[in-house]
Write a protein that holds these residues in place. Sequence first.
Motif, PDB file in Angstrom:
ATOM      1  N   GLU A   1      -6.642  26.734  -0.622  1.00 45.38           N
ATOM      2  CA  GLU A   1      -7.117  26.224  -1.913  1.00 45.38           C
ATOM      3  C   GLU A   1      -6.317  24.995  -2.353  1.00 45.38           C
ATOM      4  N   GLY A   2      -6.893  24.225  -3.258  1.00 49.24           N
ATOM      5  CA  GLY A   2      -6.241  23.027  -3.784  1.00 49.24           C
ATOM      6  C   GLY A   2      -7.254  21.913  -3.947  1.00 49.24           C
ATOM      7  N   TYR A   3      -6.764  20.752  -4.357  1.00 43.95           N
ATOM      8  CA  TYR A   3      -7.622  19.593  -4.552  1.00 43.95           C
ATOM      9  C   TYR A   3      -7.418  18.566  -3.445  1.00 43.95           C
ATOM     10  N   LEU A   4      -8.511  17.890  -3.097  1.00 43.43           N
ATOM     11  CA  LEU A   4      -8.479  16.734  -2.208  1.00 43.43           C
ATOM     12  C   LEU A   4      -8.728  15.482  -3.036  1.00 43.43           C
ATOM     13  N   ASN A   5      -7.818  14.523  -2.949  1.00 42.66           N
ATOM     14  CA  ASN A   5      -8.029  13.194  -3.516  1.00 42.66           C
ATOM     15  C   ASN A   5      -8.207  12.261  -2.334  1.00 42.66           C
TER      16      ASN A   5
ATOM     17  N   THR B   1       0.839  -1.200   0.000  1.00 43.50           N
ATOM     18  CA  THR B   1       0.000   0.000   0.000  1.00 43.50           C
ATOM     19  C   THR B   1       0.872   1.247   0.000  1.00 43.50           C
ATOM     20  N   SER B   2       0.794   2.002  -1.086  1.00 47.73           N
ATOM     21  CA  SER B   2       1.593   3.206  -1.270  1.00 47.73           C
ATOM     22  C   SER B   2       0.711   4.445  -1.178  1.00 47.73           C
ATOM     23  N   SER B   3       1.136   5.534  -1.780  1.00 52.23           N
ATOM     24  CA  SER B   3       0.417   6.808  -1.689  1.00 52.23           C
ATOM     25  C   SER B   3       0.457   7.540  -3.027  1.00 52.23           C
ATOM     26  N   THR B   4      -0.645   8.222  -3.347  1.00 53.42           N
ATOM     27  CA  THR B   4      -0.660   9.041  -4.556  1.00 53.42           C
ATOM     28  C   THR B   4       0.280  10.243  -4.435  1.00 53.42           C
ATOM     29  N   GLY B   5       0.862  10.439  -3.255  1.00 56.65           N
ATOM     30  CA  GLY B   5       1.848  11.495  -3.088  1.00 56.65           C
ATOM     31  C   GLY B   5       3.060  11.346  -3.985  1.00 56.65           C
ATOM     32  N   VAL B   6       3.304  10.132  -4.484  1.00 60.77           N
ATOM     33  CA  VAL B   6       4.471   9.918  -5.355  1.00 60.77           C
ATOM     34  C   VAL B   6       4.326  10.655  -6.675  1.00 60.77           C
ATOM     35  N   HIS B   7       3.116  11.123  -7.012  1.00 63.45           N
ATOM     36  CA  HIS B   7       2.922  11.818  -8.287  1.00 63.45           C
ATOM     37  C   HIS B   7       3.553  13.195  -8.313  1.00 63.45           C
ATOM     38  N   GLY B   8       3.669  13.834  -7.147  1.00 63.82           N
ATOM     39  CA  GLY B   8       4.171  15.195  -7.150  1.00 63.82           C
ATOM     40  C   GLY B   8       3.133  16.172  -7.686  1.00 63.82           C
ATOM     41  N   ASP B   9       3.620  17.297  -8.215  1.00 66.86           N
ATOM     42  CA  ASP B   9       2.737  18.368  -8.657  1.00 66.86           C
ATOM     43  C   ASP B   9       2.427  18.255 -10.152  1.00 66.86           C
ATOM     44  N   HIS B  10       1.137  18.384 -10.477  1.00 64.79           N
ATOM     45  CA  HIS B  10       0.714  18.391 -11.886  1.00 64.79           C
ATOM     46  C   HIS B  10      -0.212  19.560 -12.172  1.00 64.79           C
ATOM     47  N   ASP B  11      -0.106  20.597 -11.357  1.00 66.70           N
ATOM     48  CA  ASP B  11      -0.832  21.848 -11.586  1.00 66.70           C
ATOM     49  C   ASP B  11      -2.329  21.610 -11.775  1.00 66.70           C
TER      50      ASP B  11
ATOM     51  N   ALA C   1       9.098  21.222   3.517  1.00 70.56           N
ATOM     52  CA  ALA C   1       8.257  20.094   3.100  1.00 70.56           C
ATOM     53  C   ALA C   1       6.799  20.520   3.029  1.00 70.56           C
ATOM     54  N   GLY C   2       6.374  21.359   3.982  1.00 70.16           N
ATOM     55  CA  GLY C   2       5.009  21.855   3.984  1.00 70.16           C
ATOM     56  C   GLY C   2       4.717  22.717   2.765  1.00 70.16           C
ATOM     57  N   LYS C   3       5.685  23.540   2.372  1.00 70.00           N
ATOM     58  CA  LYS C   3       5.521  24.367   1.183  1.00 70.00           C
ATOM     59  C   LYS C   3       5.306  23.504  -0.054  1.00 70.00           C
ATOM     60  N   ARG C   4       6.075  22.437  -0.152  1.00 73.75           N
ATOM     61  CA  ARG C   4       5.936  21.559  -1.322  1.00 73.75           C
ATOM     62  C   ARG C   4       4.566  20.890  -1.340  1.00 73.75           C
ATOM     63  N   ARG C   5       4.091  20.520  -0.162  1.00 73.63           N
ATOM     64  CA  ARG C   5       2.752  19.907  -0.105  1.00 73.63           C
ATOM     65  C   ARG C   5       1.673  20.902  -0.515  1.00 73.63           C
ATOM     66  N   ILE C   6       1.791  22.136  -0.050  1.00 73.99           N
ATOM     67  CA  ILE C   6       0.796  23.157  -0.379  1.00 73.99           C
ATOM     68  C   ILE C   6       0.781  23.428  -1.880  1.00 73.99           C
ATOM     69  N   LEU C   7       1.951  23.446  -2.499  1.00 72.82           N
ATOM     70  CA  LEU C   7       2.059  23.769  -3.916  1.00 72.82           C
ATOM     71  C   LEU C   7       1.763  22.582  -4.825  1.00 72.82           C
ATOM     72  N   THR C   8       1.627  21.406  -4.244  1.00 73.60           N
ATOM     73  CA  THR C   8       1.345  20.209  -5.041  1.00 73.60           C
ATOM     74  C   THR C   8      -0.149  20.107  -5.327  1.00 73.60           C
ATOM     75  N   SER C   9      -0.484  19.960  -6.599  1.00 75.60           N
ATOM     76  CA  SER C   9      -1.894  19.900  -6.988  1.00 75.60           C
ATOM     77  C   SER C   9      -2.080  18.894  -8.117  1.00 75.60           C
ATOM     78  N   LYS C  10      -3.057  18.021  -7.954  1.00 79.10           N
ATOM     79  CA  LYS C  10      -3.349  16.996  -8.974  1.00 79.10           C
ATOM     80  C   LYS C  10      -4.743  16.451  -8.724  1.00 79.10           C
ATOM     81  N   ARG C  11      -5.289  15.792  -9.723  1.00 78.55           N
ATOM     82  CA  ARG C  11      -6.541  15.062  -9.588  1.00 78.55           C
ATOM     83  C   ARG C  11      -6.276  13.627 -10.016  1.00 78.55           C
ATOM     84  N   CYS C  12      -6.542  12.689  -9.121  1.00 82.39           N
ATOM     85  CA  CYS C  12      -6.198  11.285  -9.347  1.00 82.39           C
ATOM     86  C   CYS C  12      -7.396  10.514  -9.904  1.00 82.39           C
ATOM     87  N   SER C  13      -7.154   9.806 -10.978  1.00 81.66           N
ATOM     88  CA  SER C  13      -8.206   9.031 -11.637  1.00 81.66           C
ATOM     89  C   SER C  13      -8.309   7.626 -11.050  1.00 81.66           C
ATOM     90  N   ASN C  14      -9.534   7.131 -10.924  1.00 83.04           N
ATOM     91  CA  ASN C  14      -9.735   5.744 -10.498  1.00 83.04           C
ATOM     92  C   ASN C  14     -10.287   4.881 -11.636  1.00 83.04           C
TER      93      ASN C  14
END
Length: 296
Positions: A182-186, A108-118, A254-267
């Motif tokens: 602001e940002g997206y929640l997956n 079990t991993s995390s979608t956090g590995v995707h990083g930022d995709h604006d 690390a917190g700054k990188r999390r705040i600036l990371t934005s993506k929408r994950c497809s299922n």
Amino acid sequence: MNVAILGCGHVGLELGRQLTERGHDAIGVRRSDEGVAEIEATGFDAVQADVTDRDALEAVPDVDAIVFAASSGGRGADAAREVYVEGLRTAIQQFGERDQSPDRLVYTSSTGVHGDHDGDWVDEETEIDPTTEKTEVLAEAERIALELPPEYGFEGTVARYAGLYGPGRYRLERYLEGPVTEGYLNMVHRDDAAGAVRYLLEEDLARGEVVQVVDDEPASKWVFADWLAEQCDVEQPPKQTKAERLEAGDVSEAGKRRILTSKRCSNDKLRNLGYEFAYPTYREGYRDAIDDYRGR
């Protein structure tokens, strides 16, 4: 089917419950007395062992499948490496060298590995780009989960979780009180996080593959917070842009990188494999929490 759940915590307990309910044999592995008691109280067998300790894992009987769901407990990158990389490698080797080795592994991993995709969509074919030391560790563990098991005659699957929520982890006050950045929640409800792994095991799917475990609807944090406020019959919370949050000056790198990371994950892949969600979106998944809040 006999399944060992290594690191049988928040999701693992629900996975063990679902497996047992369907007639399978589940064995939960935790290192603490309290953890073992939680497993037994849930209704399936427990073994006390540290997943990073090869000798301790000898106490776990032979199984058809192992699910590696251990947590580093929110600690830093070094602790994450000890659990996710070294612990995973140790478990694969320990079980793989047995006369009766397992047939498969789910990590079990995390979608956090995707990083930022604006804010763009990402799926299993999207090249990962971890942006923190911890997500770099998770990406390395994904490679181990897929590449190492075949050396021992079995196969690995990566179940890449979005943000987990559910009983004990709704965090209503965080969004009702704000400020909400602001940002997206997956997201994915705990029951579906467990259910997806159970489904992949039962249906013998996604061997040697990555599957994103996320619900149907990535949500704008602002939209989600306003919806929660409406459902809970409270005022909408204050909001802030990412720039306003960063200007506060109390955010780690690390917190700054999390705040600036934005993506929408497809299922789409998980849906196409046939999994049916108990909680397709946050609207269904938060209903119990909202009812509890309104009933106070």
